[in-house]
Design a protein around this motif. Structure first.
Motif, PDB file in Angstrom:
ATOM      1  N   LYS A  16       0.847  -1.203   0.000  1.00 13.93           N
ATOM      2  CA  LYS A  16       0.000   0.000   0.000  1.00 13.93           C
ATOM      3  C   LYS A  16       0.878   1.248   0.000  1.00 13.93           C
ATOM      4  O   LYS A  16       2.017   1.221   0.462  1.00 13.93           O
ATOM      5  N   ILE A  17       0.283   2.337  -0.485  1.00 14.31           N
ATOM      6  CA  ILE A  17       0.923   3.647  -0.443  1.00 14.31           C
ATOM      7  C   ILE A  17      -0.076   4.633   0.144  1.00 14.31           C
ATOM      8  O   ILE A  17      -1.267   4.579  -0.167  1.00 14.31           O
ATOM      9  N   ILE A  18       0.408   5.506   0.999  1.00 16.78           N
ATOM     10  CA  ILE A  18      -0.467   6.471   1.664  1.00 16.78           C
ATOM     11  C   ILE A  18      -0.895   7.550   0.655  1.00 16.78           C
ATOM     12  O   ILE A  18      -0.107   7.966  -0.199  1.00 16.78           O
ATOM     13  N   GLY A  19      -2.129   7.988   0.777  1.00 15.68           N
ATOM     14  CA  GLY A  19      -2.668   9.007  -0.120  1.00 15.68           C
ATOM     15  C   GLY A  19      -1.846  10.278  -0.163  1.00 15.68           C
ATOM     16  O   GLY A  19      -1.748  10.928  -1.200  1.00 15.68           O
ATOM     17  N   LEU A  20      -1.248  10.635   0.954  1.00 18.19           N
ATOM     18  CA  LEU A  20      -0.409  11.835   0.993  1.00 18.19           C
ATOM     19  C   LEU A  20       0.723  11.747  -0.022  1.00 18.19           C
ATOM     20  O   LEU A  20       1.050  12.730  -0.694  1.00 18.19           O
ATOM     21  N   ALA A  21       1.317  10.564  -0.174  1.00 13.85           N
ATOM     22  CA  ALA A  21       2.403  10.382  -1.143  1.00 13.85           C
ATOM     23  C   ALA A  21       1.869  10.452  -2.575  1.00 13.85           C
ATOM     24  O   ALA A  21       2.524  11.018  -3.455  1.00 13.85           O
ATOM     25  N   VAL A  26      -0.354  13.903  -7.742  1.00 18.42           N
ATOM     26  CA  VAL A  26      -1.615  14.528  -8.154  1.00 18.42           C
ATOM     27  C   VAL A  26      -1.508  16.052  -8.131  1.00 18.42           C
ATOM     28  O   VAL A  26      -2.066  16.733  -8.991  1.00 18.42           O
ATOM     29  N   ASN A  27      -0.781  16.582  -7.177  1.00 19.60           N
ATOM     30  CA  ASN A  27      -0.665  18.030  -7.056  1.00 19.60           C
ATOM     31  C   ASN A  27       0.520  18.596  -7.826  1.00 19.60           C
ATOM     32  O   ASN A  27       0.810  19.776  -7.726  1.00 19.60           O
ATOM     33  N   SER A  28       1.194  17.750  -8.580  1.00 22.51           N
ATOM     34  CA  SER A  28       2.349  18.234  -9.335  1.00 22.51           C
ATOM     35  C   SER A  28       1.877  19.121 -10.481  1.00 22.51           C
ATOM     36  O   SER A  28       0.757  19.010 -10.968  1.00 22.51           O
ATOM     37  N   ILE A  29       2.748  19.979 -10.896  1.00 16.02           N
ATOM     38  CA  ILE A  29       2.448  20.908 -11.979  1.00 16.02           C
ATOM     39  C   ILE A  29       2.156  20.177 -13.288  1.00 16.02           C
ATOM     40  O   ILE A  29       1.516  20.713 -14.188  1.00 16.02           O
ATOM     41  N   LEU A  30       2.566  18.930 -13.390  1.00 13.26           N
ATOM     42  CA  LEU A  30       2.390  18.163 -14.618  1.00 13.26           C
ATOM     43  C   LEU A  30       1.176  17.234 -14.565  1.00 13.26           C
ATOM     44  O   LEU A  30       1.010  16.387 -15.441  1.00 13.26           O
ATOM     45  N   GLU A  51     -10.332  11.674  -6.624  1.00 14.54           N
ATOM     46  CA  GLU A  51     -10.033  12.423  -5.404  1.00 14.54           C
ATOM     47  C   GLU A  51      -9.254  11.518  -4.458  1.00 14.54           C
ATOM     48  O   GLU A  51      -9.676  10.396  -4.167  1.00 14.54           O
ATOM     49  N   ILE A  52      -8.142  12.008  -3.983  1.00 16.49           N
ATOM     50  CA  ILE A  52      -7.273  11.225  -3.100  1.00 16.49           C
ATOM     51  C   ILE A  52      -7.434  11.723  -1.669  1.00 16.49           C
ATOM     52  O   ILE A  52      -7.300  12.910  -1.404  1.00 16.49           O
ATOM     53  N   ASN A  53      -7.700  10.796  -0.768  1.00 15.67           N
ATOM     54  CA  ASN A  53      -7.736  11.103   0.659  1.00 15.67           C
ATOM     55  C   ASN A  53      -6.326  10.894   1.194  1.00 15.67           C
ATOM     56  O   ASN A  53      -5.806   9.786   1.153  1.00 15.67           O
ATOM     57  N   GLU A  54      -5.709  11.947   1.674  1.00 19.40           N
ATOM     58  CA  GLU A  54      -4.302  11.846   2.072  1.00 19.40           C
ATOM     59  C   GLU A  54      -4.059  10.883   3.227  1.00 19.40           C
ATOM     60  O   GLU A  54      -2.938  10.427   3.424  1.00 19.40           O
ATOM     61  N   ASN A  55      -5.089  10.518   3.980  1.00 21.91           N
ATOM     62  CA  ASN A  55      -4.926   9.597   5.106  1.00 21.91           C
ATOM     63  C   ASN A  55      -5.305   8.159   4.778  1.00 21.91           C
ATOM     64  O   ASN A  55      -5.193   7.285   5.618  1.00 21.91           O
TER      65      ASN A  55
END
Length: 188
Positions: A16-21, A26-30, A51-55
């Motif tokens: 698994k990978i955390i949504g924050l990562a 997702v929030n990158s300029i690209l 939509e990504i939940n960071e937690n």
């Protein structure tokens, strides 16, 4: 598992990978350029929205599938390098991270914090710091071009004033680079 046997794009089944990562991508300029690939993977894994939940913890394979699709598309390699570079450029880091060596070590720590159910050997290893050079092995499951972008971004962000760092990558399996990791050498 020996270091040269960890393939790219293949996560352990319960990794698994955390949504924050994921948010860093997702929030990158690209993101507009990678959004179609990301949406396809999200939907394939049963998510109705991007939509990504960071937690929340997400399947790591979902993100790797996104990267693989990008890599296999026309222009995918430069896009992955650019995403990796932008992630490092835009990352908010603790003030004590003020050098190439500290940032590479931080990459290993960030990986440990942001991934679940990934064996310790699937990380950055054999970090060797010498005057004006640093080398390490990337044994992660993430694509080579994304990692190259991270390393290039680190070298550029934390370069010693007046220097021009170089990044060299040597695949551990030259005949089939995606079958294994790579060794990186940063000199300045």
């Amino acid at each position: 598992m020996p270091e040269n046997q960890i393939p790219k794009y293949v996560a352990p089944p319960d990794a698994k990978i955390i949504g924050l990562a994921i948010g860093a991508v997702v929030n990158s300029i690209l993101f507009d350029e990678i959004k179609p690939f990301f949406e396809k993977s999200m939907h394939a894994y049963g998510y109705s929205s991007i939509e990504i939940n960071e937690n929340e913890w997400y399947p790591l394979q979902m993100l790797l599938d996104t990267y693989k699709e990008i890599s296999q598309s026309g222009g995918g390699s430069p896009l992955l390098v650019s995403v990796g570079t932008k992630v490092i450029e835009n990352a908010i880091l603790p003030p004590e991270i003020d050098s190439i060596a500290k940032c590479v070590t931080l990459l290993r720590d960030i990986s440990d914090l942001n991934l679940q159910n990934v064996p310790s050997e699937m990380n950055y290893q054999d970090i060797q710091v010498e005057p004006k050079r640093l080398s390490f092995i990337d044994n992660t499951v993430f694509p080579h071009d994304l990692i190259y972008g991270y390393v290039f971004g680190i070298a550029r962000r934390f370069k010693v004033p007046g220097t021009h760092p170089t990044v060299e990558r040597t695949y551990l399996n030259k005949e089939n680079p995606d079958a294994a990791g790579a060794r990186y050498l940063i000199t300045w």
